[in-house]
Design a protein around this motif. Structure first.
Motif, short mmCIF file in Angstrom:
data_model
loop_
_atom_site.label_atom_id
_atom_site.label_comp_id
_atom_site.label_asym_id
_atom_site.label_seq_id
_atom_site.Cartn_x
_atom_site.Cartn_y
_atom_site.Cartn_z
N ASP A 81 0.96 -1.34 -0.12
CA ASP A 81 -0.23 -0.12 0.08
C ASP A 81 0.85 1.40 0.15
N LEU A 82 1.35 1.54 -1.22
CA LEU A 82 2.31 2.73 -1.24
C LEU A 82 1.84 3.82 -0.91
N GLU A 83 0.52 4.43 -0.57
CA GLU A 83 0.19 5.48 -0.46
C GLU A 83 0.30 5.80 1.04
N ALA A 84 -0.18 4.50 2.02
CA ALA A 84 0.22 4.54 3.30
C ALA A 84 1.62 4.60 3.69
N ILE A 85 2.50 3.87 2.92
CA ILE A 85 3.77 3.76 3.31
C ILE A 85 4.41 4.84 3.05
N MET A 86 4.26 5.75 2.03
CA MET A 86 4.79 7.19 1.82
C MET A 86 4.32 7.99 2.60
N ASP A 87 3.09 8.03 3.08
CA ASP A 87 2.55 9.14 4.32
C ASP A 87 3.22 8.72 5.55
N TYR A 88 3.44 7.40 5.77
CA TYR A 88 4.28 6.96 7.06
C TYR A 88 5.52 7.49 7.03
N VAL A 89 6.40 7.39 5.76
CA VAL A 89 7.82 7.87 5.60
C VAL A 89 7.80 9.35 5.75
N LYS A 90 6.99 10.05 5.24
CA LYS A 90 6.64 11.41 5.63
C LYS A 90 6.66 11.99 7.09
N SER A 91 5.77 10.98 7.81
CA SER A 91 5.67 11.12 9.35
C SER A 91 6.74 11.14 10.00
N THR A 92 7.70 10.29 9.56
CA THR A 92 9.06 10.02 9.91
C THR A 92 10.04 11.14 10.12
N GLY A 93 9.97 11.92 9.03
CA GLY A 93 10.76 12.91 8.59
C GLY A 93 12.02 12.44 7.93
N LYS A 94 12.05 11.11 7.83
CA LYS A 94 13.14 10.39 7.05
C LYS A 94 13.29 10.91 5.35
N PRO A 95 14.22 11.40 4.79
CA PRO A 95 14.35 11.61 3.51
C PRO A 95 14.15 10.56 2.54
N LEU A 96 13.46 10.88 1.37
CA LEU A 96 13.83 10.03 0.28
C LEU A 96 15.15 10.02 -0.22
N LEU A 97 15.85 8.59 -0.57
CA LEU A 97 17.42 8.78 -0.92
C LEU A 97 17.45 8.84 -2.08
N ALA A 98 18.33 9.69 -2.66
CA ALA A 98 18.77 9.89 -4.22
C ALA A 98 20.31 10.57 -4.30
N ASP A 99 20.86 10.06 -5.30
CA ASP A 99 22.17 10.79 -5.55
C ASP A 99 22.01 12.29 -5.79
N GLU A 100 22.80 12.98 -5.68
CA GLU A 100 23.02 14.28 -6.13
C GLU A 100 22.68 14.56 -7.55
N ASP A 101 21.99 15.77 -7.74
CA ASP A 101 21.73 16.13 -9.08
C ASP A 101 20.49 15.22 -9.67
N SER A 102 19.83 14.83 -8.63
CA SER A 102 18.63 13.70 -9.02
C SER A 102 17.70 14.43 -9.91
N GLU A 103 17.39 15.69 -9.99
CA GLU A 103 16.35 16.45 -10.73
C GLU A 103 16.82 16.36 -12.32
N ALA A 104 18.09 16.20 -12.57
CA ALA A 104 18.64 16.18 -14.02
C ALA A 104 18.57 14.80 -14.56
N PHE A 213 13.51 0.71 1.73
CA PHE A 213 14.57 0.53 0.58
C PHE A 213 14.75 2.05 -0.02
N ILE A 214 13.88 2.91 -0.16
CA ILE A 214 14.28 4.14 -0.93
C ILE A 214 14.31 5.16 0.03
N SER A 215 14.33 4.76 1.61
CA SER A 215 14.48 5.79 2.73
C SER A 215 14.98 5.01 3.79
N GLN A 216 15.52 5.70 4.60
CA GLN A 216 15.74 5.09 6.04
C GLN A 216 14.71 4.58 6.80
N ALA A 217 13.73 5.23 6.55
CA ALA A 217 12.49 4.90 7.49
C ALA A 217 12.17 3.34 7.75
N PRO A 218 12.08 2.96 8.88
CA PRO A 218 11.66 1.61 8.99
C PRO A 218 10.46 1.11 8.58
#
Length: 342
Positions: A81-104, A213-218
């Motif tokens: 349930d990605l909607e619930a998991i991503m809401d949870y990740v936001k609540s933990t304050g843990k960032p989503l992990l990506a290399d620098e310059d990810s926008e490009a 996997f895409i965040s340190q949030a447990p």
């Protein structure tokens, strides 16, 4: 199709696996096996939308960053349930992990689970020949059972990292004899997302909370010790990585902590399979937070040995080999030569 081992696993490699928790087996798979793996992974990606356990994590990252609830909800009808998991990740304050310059950079990060249950040619690779034989030698077990699989693809210019994690608490098992094989279908370097391992992290038996996997949030509701922030403190840990080629196999103990960066290459795709095997001492252990294995046909109880069609025996030691294995002396650590500090 047959998948024969091209050479024997050495005593030094067995010792390295036991001591370091990871070993690189150079040139141990045939070209036939590598080509079969490539075809299987490409077919899996082409049919990703048909899989209940298949995801484009890059889409997940983008939808979360854009707060696109409709997109997350549309991707939530399968394993997670990605909607619930991503809401949870936001609540933990843990960032989503990506290399620098990810926008490009706009490459995609694909993952699928339980591919062997759907694709016969890939199941043949997982359950016959070289890989089960390797597991038997490294686990020093009388029998080996196939436990599961995932397929990972990071396209060129993919910023998404895989957070450092420990497989053990994603798996509903306990015991010592479980190994995970990371089998590349392409050349892999640090630039393209090489696996990084915390050497020896399997030895003290600590179980760490699994993350998303895409965040340190447990994972919500998970149990265990909080994993430290390895991503931002690499120099504080005994981290090794290996440049690998098709035909090589990386094998780690299921408690060995590991992670990867994104694929910063402009042209080289990174395709690989993670294939898991268990030995005689493994027992089922219920973990309510563990990712659902939608391809499984049955359910075991805590304490049960692995059995049934979901966990078939794929290798058995000949009686004479069992006697020789029990009498074999310890060997010096090898195969770590050539590994590089990340």
């Amino acid at each position: 199709m047959s998948h024969h081992i091209t050479r024997a696993v050495t005593q030094d490699e067995i010792a390295a696996y036991k001591q370091a928790g990871v070993v690189l087996l150079k040139g141990i798979l045939s070209l036939e096996s590598v080509n079969s793996l490539r075809r299987s992974i490409d077919l899996t990606v082409n049919k990703l939308d048909d899989s209940p356990s298949g995801y484009d994590f890059t889409k997940v990252l983008k939808a979360t960053a854009a707060n696109d609830v409709d997109q997350l909800r549309a991707m939530s009808d399968g394993q997670y349930d990605l909607e619930a998991i991503m809401d949870y990740v936001k609540s933990t304050g843990k960032p989503l992990l990506a290399d620098e310059d990810s926008e490009a950079r706009q490459g995609a990060y694909f993952i699928d689970t339980g591919v062997a249950a759907r694709l016969d040619s890939y199941r043949q690779l997982c359950t016959h020949g070289a890989l089960p034989e390797i597991a038997g030698e490294l686990l020093q077990s009388g029998t080996v059972r196939f436990f599961g699989d995932q397929v990972f693809v990071k396209e060129p210019n993919t910023p998404g990292k895989t957070a450092f994690h420990q497989d053990a608490t994603y798996f509903e098992i306990e015991g010592e004899q479980c190994c995970v094989m990371w089998v590349p279908a392409d050349p892999v370097t640090l630039e393209t997302g090489a696996m990084m391992y915390v050497r020896g992290s399997h030895r003290d038996g600590t179980l760490y909370k699994p993350n998303v996997f895409i965040s340190q949030a447990p994972l919500p509701g998970s149990e265990g010790v909080d994993l430290p922030d390895i991503e931002n403190n690499l120099d504080d840990y005994d981290i090794v990585h290996f440049d690998v080629e098709p035909g090589d196999v990386l094998v780690h103990h299921y408690r060995t902590i590991h992670g990867t960066g994104g694929n910063q290459s402009r042209y080289q795709v990174r395709r690989a399979a993670s294939i898991r095997y268990c030995g005689d001492d493994i027992r089922f252990k219920e973990r309510p937070w563990a990712p659902a294995q939608l391809h499984h046909t049955g359910r075991l109880n805590t304490g049960d040995p692995l059995s049934g069609t979901d966990f078939p025996v794929v290798w058995e030691r000949a009686p004479s080999d069992a006697v020789a294995a029990s009498a074999a002396p310890g060997a010096a650590l090898g195969q770590l030569a050539g590994s590089q500090a990340a």
